[in-house]
Design a protein around this motif. Structure first.
Motif, short mmCIF file in Angstrom:
data_model
loop_
_atom_site.label_atom_id
_atom_site.label_comp_id
_atom_site.label_asym_id
_atom_site.label_seq_id
_atom_site.Cartn_x
_atom_site.Cartn_y
_atom_site.Cartn_z
N ASN A 275 64.39 52.96 -7.08
CA ASN A 275 65.05 52.23 -5.99
C ASN A 275 64.30 52.55 -4.71
N CYS A 276 63.53 51.58 -4.21
CA CYS A 276 62.72 51.83 -3.02
C CYS A 276 63.57 52.02 -1.77
N ASN B 248 64.32 55.64 -2.35
CA ASN B 248 63.19 56.44 -2.84
C ASN B 248 63.61 57.36 -3.98
N ASN C 169 65.15 46.50 -3.31
CA ASN C 169 63.70 46.70 -3.42
C ASN C 169 63.43 47.71 -4.52
N TYR C 170 62.61 47.31 -5.50
CA TYR C 170 62.41 48.13 -6.68
C TYR C 170 60.92 48.27 -7.01
N ALA C 171 60.59 49.39 -7.66
CA ALA C 171 59.23 49.63 -8.14
C ALA C 171 59.33 50.31 -9.50
N CYS D 1 56.59 48.01 -4.09
CA CYS D 1 58.01 47.70 -4.07
C CYS D 1 58.20 46.18 -4.04
N SER E 194 60.61 46.71 6.09
CA SER E 194 59.43 47.03 5.28
C SER E 194 58.17 46.70 6.05
N LYS F 249 56.18 48.88 1.84
CA LYS F 249 56.85 50.18 1.95
C LYS F 249 58.11 50.04 2.80
#
Length: 462
Positions: free
Chosen positions: A335-336, A339, A357-359, A373, A415, A420
């Motif tokens: 989960n951006c 973090n 926002n996900y990575a 992200c 962002s 980021k």
């Protein structure tokens, strides 16, 4: 650059598949706006955030450049897969060294470097340009696994005798007391890469020098750079200078029998900045498209020599899920906005239950890469209309306001252009304020989500 005075002739992406893997795609990630921002920050032409405060780098003269040291260190520490250290080599000198360890051949070392000290105020071309290129290359390649080791080195006290690079090169070559000579296979030094006599951004010769001598395998580095130029598309014209100048940091590696070259604007054709070693060396004189091309060249060389590991950190987004394009290995979805890893989400496919926002972090057992992200908004059935939100002013200088006409709870993220997430806010107030004071000038994206609606808004900070 330490030259004998003129007697010597120097987005944020939302959508399907994200993040590059091929060398050509990595070259495409070089961001001219990032280069412009770093040059303006380091030359003191704008304020920037250092040590959590808004500050201005007044100059980078070696006796008073601690602030620039901290700036460089903080930028490199923000990237994944780097070990960053400040190397004190005398009472005032400080090299900043970031190491990206190779996963297969960690003792095989390639160095990408530039000096960051200056002779007076501003000194944008000499050598904020080289530093900006090193930081931008580190930003992109640090997201990749490599078989060989890359060292991103920013040298101090070049202007008073190449002292920082000389210390490092001597230490690397030292075999006394049981030390082993470092296996440095190539050094590319970037010193003054921003001036081209044609008007910035216009078509011209775009000549640049590759300074080389027949020492160790330095001629091979020159040939490899020329091969990269012939393999990919560049708006550059190389001038090979052999024997090349010894008046920059690469020569300290020649002195120790290492392979090295200098890449920079064309002193050989008298096309160097006319404001060399003066406070008139300003960002306004930099040809940033030309500088971007040189940054891409050195990035492509470094990516090819460091040997990228076959690990795909790209992600495909569809209407309901995010899918890692790495078909084998292990996965951890992140989960951006917080973090933090998402508990239990370790499959190749991730189905978000809320917009955000996900990575994904992917690993093949020997190395790990993190995707960019991704703003997932597919769960929204509607976008915000002008009757729902008003976001102003744009451009913003200090405070951005989100006027919430819906009187509902909003989740807001800020962002940067790389994706980021810098800040998150949850509020139901009618006017929500976001402080942009500490952010550097550039493009940002505001993500806004409610239970039923979502939107992404481009904001410019000036």
């Amino acid at each position: 650059m330490l030259r004998k005075t003129l007697s010597i002739i120097t987005l944020f992406l939302i959508g399907s598949t994200l993040y590059a893997q091929s060398i050509e795609d990595l070259m495409g990630m070089v961001n001219t706006s990032n280069l412009e921002t770093i040059v303006a920050d380091l030359s003191g032409e704008q304020t920037t955030t250092i040590n959590g405060m808004s500050q201005t780098i007044s100059n980078r003269v070696q006796s008073n450049n601690d602030l620039s040291t901290d700036y460089i260190r903080e930028r490199l520490e923000a990237f994944s897969n780097l070990t960053v250290q400040v190397q004190n080599f005398n009472s005032t000198g400080k090299n900043v060294i970031a190491t990206q360890h190779g996963s297969v051949n960690p003792d095989n070392i390639y160095i990408i470097c530039a000096h960051y000290d200056s002779v007076t105020t501003f000194c944008a071309d000499d050598n904020a340009t080289g530093v900006a290129a090193v930081i931008e290359i580190a930003r992109i390649l640090s997201s990749q696994c490599t078989e060989n080791t890359i060292v991103y080195a920013l040298w101090d006290e070049e202007e008073i005798g190449l002292l920082g690079a000389n210390y490092y090169a001597q230490q690397a070559a030292n075999t006394t007391g049981g030390n082993t000579r470092d296996n440095i296979l190539g050094v590319v030094n970037m010193d003054m890469i921003g001036y081209d006599g044609d008007a910035p951004g216009t078509a011209g010769d775009n000549e640049f020098d590759i300074d080389v001598r027949d020492i160790a395998n330095s001629l091979t580095i020159k040939d490899d750079l020329l091969d990269v130029l012939n393999t990919y598309t560049f708006d550059l014209t190389p001038i090979v200078v052999d024997p090349g100048t010894t008046f920059s940091d690469h020569s300290t590696f020649w002195n120790q029998g290492y392979s090295a070259v200098l890449v920079g604007e064309s002193w050989e054709t008298n096309d160097q900045t006319p404001n060399y070693h003066t406070s008139n060396d300003r960002a306004a004189d930099i040809d940033f498209p030309y500088m971007t091309e040189l940054t891409k060249l050195v990035l492509a060389y470094t990516a090819s020599k460091s040997e990228l590991v076959t690990l795909d950190n790209t992600v495909t987004e569809n209407a309901t899920s995010l899918i890692s394009n790495q078909t084998t290995g292990t996965y951890q979805w992140i989960n951006c906005d917080t973090n933090n890893p998402i508990n239990g989400e370790t499959a190749q496919t991730f189905v978000p239950t809320t917009n955000g926002n996900y990575a994904v972090e992917v690993s093949n057992g020997t190395c790990t890469e993190l995707s960019t992200c991704i703003a997932f908004t597919a769960l929204s059935t509607e976008s915000f209309s002008v009757n729902d939100l008003n976001i102003y002013p744009n451009p913003v200088h200090t405070i951005l306001k989100v006027e919430n006409f819906l009187d509902t709870n909003l989740s807001i993220s800020v962002s940067d252009i790389s994706g980021k997430v810098l800040n998150t806010i949850t509020s139901s107030q009618s006017i929500i304020e976001i402080d942009f004071t500490e952010y550097t000038n550039g493009v940002y994206f505001i993500g806004v989500n409610s239970e039923t609606k979502s939107g992404s808004f481009k904001i410019v900070k000036e």
